[in-house]
Scaffold this motif. Structure first.
Motif, PDB file in Angstrom:
ATOM      1  N   ASP A 168       0.543   5.533  -0.894  1.00 53.62           N
ATOM      2  CA  ASP A 168      -0.184   6.695  -1.372  1.00 53.62           C
ATOM      3  C   ASP A 168       0.528   7.309  -2.577  1.00 53.62           C
ATOM      4  OD1 ASP A 168      -2.357   8.741  -0.912  1.00 53.62           O
ATOM      5  OD2 ASP A 168      -0.602  10.043  -0.747  1.00 53.62           O
TER       6      ASP A 168
ATOM      7  N   LEU B 135      -0.399   5.199  -5.542  1.00 48.24           N
ATOM      8  CA  LEU B 135      -1.818   5.403  -5.821  1.00 48.24           C
ATOM      9  C   LEU B 135      -2.031   6.694  -6.600  1.00 48.24           C
ATOM     10  CD1 LEU B 135      -4.878   4.742  -5.292  1.00 48.24           C
ATOM     11  CD2 LEU B 135      -4.671   6.166  -3.255  1.00 48.24           C
TER      12      LEU B 135
ATOM     13  N   SER C  44      -9.071  -3.883  -5.701  1.00 50.31           N
ATOM     14  CA  SER C  44      -9.657  -2.844  -4.856  1.00 50.31           C
ATOM     15  C   SER C  44      -9.707  -1.548  -5.646  1.00 50.31           C
ATOM     16  CB  SER C  44      -8.871  -2.660  -3.556  1.00 50.31           C
ATOM     17  OG  SER C  44      -7.519  -2.324  -3.827  1.00 50.31           O
TER      18      SER C  44
ATOM     19  N   ASN D 188      -7.783   3.000   3.553  1.00 54.15           N
ATOM     20  CA  ASN D 188      -6.692   3.906   3.895  1.00 54.15           C
ATOM     21  C   ASN D 188      -7.113   5.370   3.957  1.00 54.15           C
ATOM     22  OD1 ASN D 188      -4.236   2.282   4.277  1.00 54.15           O
ATOM     23  ND2 ASN D 188      -4.619   1.616   2.186  1.00 54.15           N
TER      24      ASN D 188
ATOM     25  N   THR E  39      -4.020  -7.502  -7.159  1.00 53.47           N
ATOM     26  CA  THR E  39      -2.948  -8.302  -6.565  1.00 53.47           C
ATOM     27  C   THR E  39      -2.899  -9.663  -7.240  1.00 53.47           C
ATOM     28  OG1 THR E  39      -4.393  -9.208  -4.829  1.00 53.47           O
ATOM     29  CG2 THR E  39      -3.232  -7.143  -4.337  1.00 53.47           C
TER      30      THR E  39
ATOM     31  N   GLY F  99       0.833  -1.197   0.000  1.00 52.42           N
ATOM     32  CA  GLY F  99       0.000   0.000   0.000  1.00 52.42           C
ATOM     33  C   GLY F  99       0.867   1.247   0.000  1.00 52.42           C
TER      34      GLY F  99
ATOM     35  N   ASP G 150     -10.083   2.796  -5.915  1.00 56.54           N
ATOM     36  CA  ASP G 150      -9.444   3.951  -5.295  1.00 56.54           C
ATOM     37  C   ASP G 150     -10.189   4.341  -4.015  1.00 56.54           C
ATOM     38  OD1 ASP G 150      -8.658   6.755  -4.735  1.00 56.54           O
ATOM     39  OD2 ASP G 150      -7.575   6.579  -6.648  1.00 56.54           O
ATOM     40  N   PRO G 151      -9.493   4.413  -2.875  1.00 56.53           N
ATOM     41  CA  PRO G 151     -10.180   4.686  -1.605  1.00 56.53           C
ATOM     42  C   PRO G 151     -10.722   6.100  -1.489  1.00 56.53           C
ATOM     43  CG  PRO G 151      -7.801   4.713  -1.299  1.00 56.53           C
ATOM     44  CD  PRO G 151      -8.048   4.213  -2.690  1.00 56.53           C
TER      45      PRO G 151
ATOM     46  N   THR H 265      -6.503  -1.174  -8.179  1.00 61.61           N
ATOM     47  CA  THR H 265      -5.387  -1.942  -7.641  1.00 61.61           C
ATOM     48  C   THR H 265      -5.711  -3.437  -7.740  1.00 61.61           C
ATOM     49  OG1 THR H 265      -4.824  -0.186  -6.082  1.00 61.61           O
ATOM     50  CG2 THR H 265      -3.963  -2.388  -5.605  1.00 61.61           C
TER      51      THR H 265
ATOM     52  N   VAL I 226     -11.589  -6.190  -2.308  1.00 56.88           N
ATOM     53  CA  VAL I 226     -11.190  -5.700  -0.985  1.00 56.88           C
ATOM     54  C   VAL I 226     -11.459  -4.204  -0.905  1.00 56.88           C
ATOM     55  CG1 VAL I 226      -9.270  -5.403   0.621  1.00 56.88           C
ATOM     56  CG2 VAL I 226      -9.407  -7.463  -0.801  1.00 56.88           C
ATOM     57  N   ARG I 227     -12.118  -3.799   0.127  1.00 57.08           N
ATOM     58  CA  ARG I 227     -12.357  -2.367   0.328  1.00 57.08           C
ATOM     59  C   ARG I 227     -11.114  -1.735   0.960  1.00 57.08           C
ATOM     60  NH1 ARG I 227     -17.807  -0.445   0.073  1.00 57.08           N
ATOM     61  NH2 ARG I 227     -19.263  -2.117  -0.495  1.00 57.08           N
ATOM     62  N   ASP I 228     -10.554  -0.753   0.259  1.00 53.16           N
ATOM     63  CA  ASP I 228      -9.368  -0.054   0.738  1.00 53.16           C
ATOM     64  C   ASP I 228      -9.804   1.025   1.725  1.00 53.16           C
ATOM     65  OD1 ASP I 228      -7.107   1.527   1.116  1.00 53.16           O
ATOM     66  OD2 ASP I 228      -6.409   1.255  -0.946  1.00 53.16           O
TER      67      ASP I 228
END
Length: 220
Positions: free
Chosen positions: A35, A38, A172, A203, A64, A33, A174-175, A62, A199-201
């Motif tokens: 920033d 991102l 995931s 951050n 994986t 992770g 973009d948060p 994102t 997956v919910r990010d």
């Protein structure tokens, strides 16, 4: 530039680029992770009225995976001709002088600059990177041309077909997206056929923490 004028009669300066085997790469990060990454690869500009992303065409996702899954997917490259060799490797982050010394050693070694015509030599050189980029924690999936003719230009892009459900272990969004728009993205991906983990990010999730004071303190 290769300069043999001081030691080899008739050898003037020549570009090392002429000896580089063609190569194509996918760049991945071992950083779970960041920033910085991102913001480099995803654009989210929330419209002040609608709170929607007004730059969706540049919005990133994102994903994986694992090295084993990457190599399995890369086999599809051979479906369009077994003219390349697939290599997966982790990038080394080095001082500028160390990278330069490795190039010097290779060019003055047994194979000379032809070292960079080989799969091993070309792959190694593509895994040397300046320490300035160390935060990327990068690994690369490479396709190195086995043989080529200099009078024939190599394609700039080599496409590889993938099955997202087989390649990705999770995705995931973009948060910085608002919850309602995030839910829309998830619904779109499910409708498109993605059945893997989403997956919910969190951050960028705002957190309100309650700190229990063990002693009195002054008022503000």
């Amino acid at each position: 530039m290769l300069d043999g004028s001081q030691h080899i009669p008739g050898k003037s300066q020549r570009p090392l680029a002429a000896y580089l085997a063609p190569a194509w790469a996918q760049c991945w990060s071992l950083n779970p992770g960041s920033d910085t990454l991102l913001r480099a690869y995803s654009r989210v500009n929330l419209d002040p009225q609608t709170r929607r992303n007004s730059d969706r065409s540049n919005e990133g996702v994102t994903v994986t995976t694992t090295v084993r899954r990457l190599l399995a997917a890369a086999k599809e490259w051979h479906a369009v001709g077994a003219d390349g060799h697939v290599v997966a490797g982790r990038v080394e982050y080095l001082d500028d002088q160390e990278i330069w010394q490795r190039i010097v050693n290779a060019c003055n070694g047994e194979r000379g600059p032809g070292f960079f015509c080989t799969v091993q030599g070309r792959a190694e050189s593509l895994l040397w990177k300046r320490g300035y980029f160390g935060h990327e924690q990068e690994m690369r999936l490479l396709l190195i041309g086995r043989s080529w003719q200099q009078d024939r230009p190599s394609p700039k892009v080599r496409l590889v077909k993938i099955d997202p459900n087989a390649l990705f272990t999770s995705i995931s969004f973009d948060p910085r997206l608002q919850p309602f728009e995030l839910n829309e993205r998830i619904a779109e991906f499910r409708e498109a056929g993605y059945t893997g983990e989403i997956v919910r990010d969190l951050n960028y999730q705002k957190v309100l923490s309650l700190l229990i004071m063990m002693r009195d303190w002054p008022d503000p």
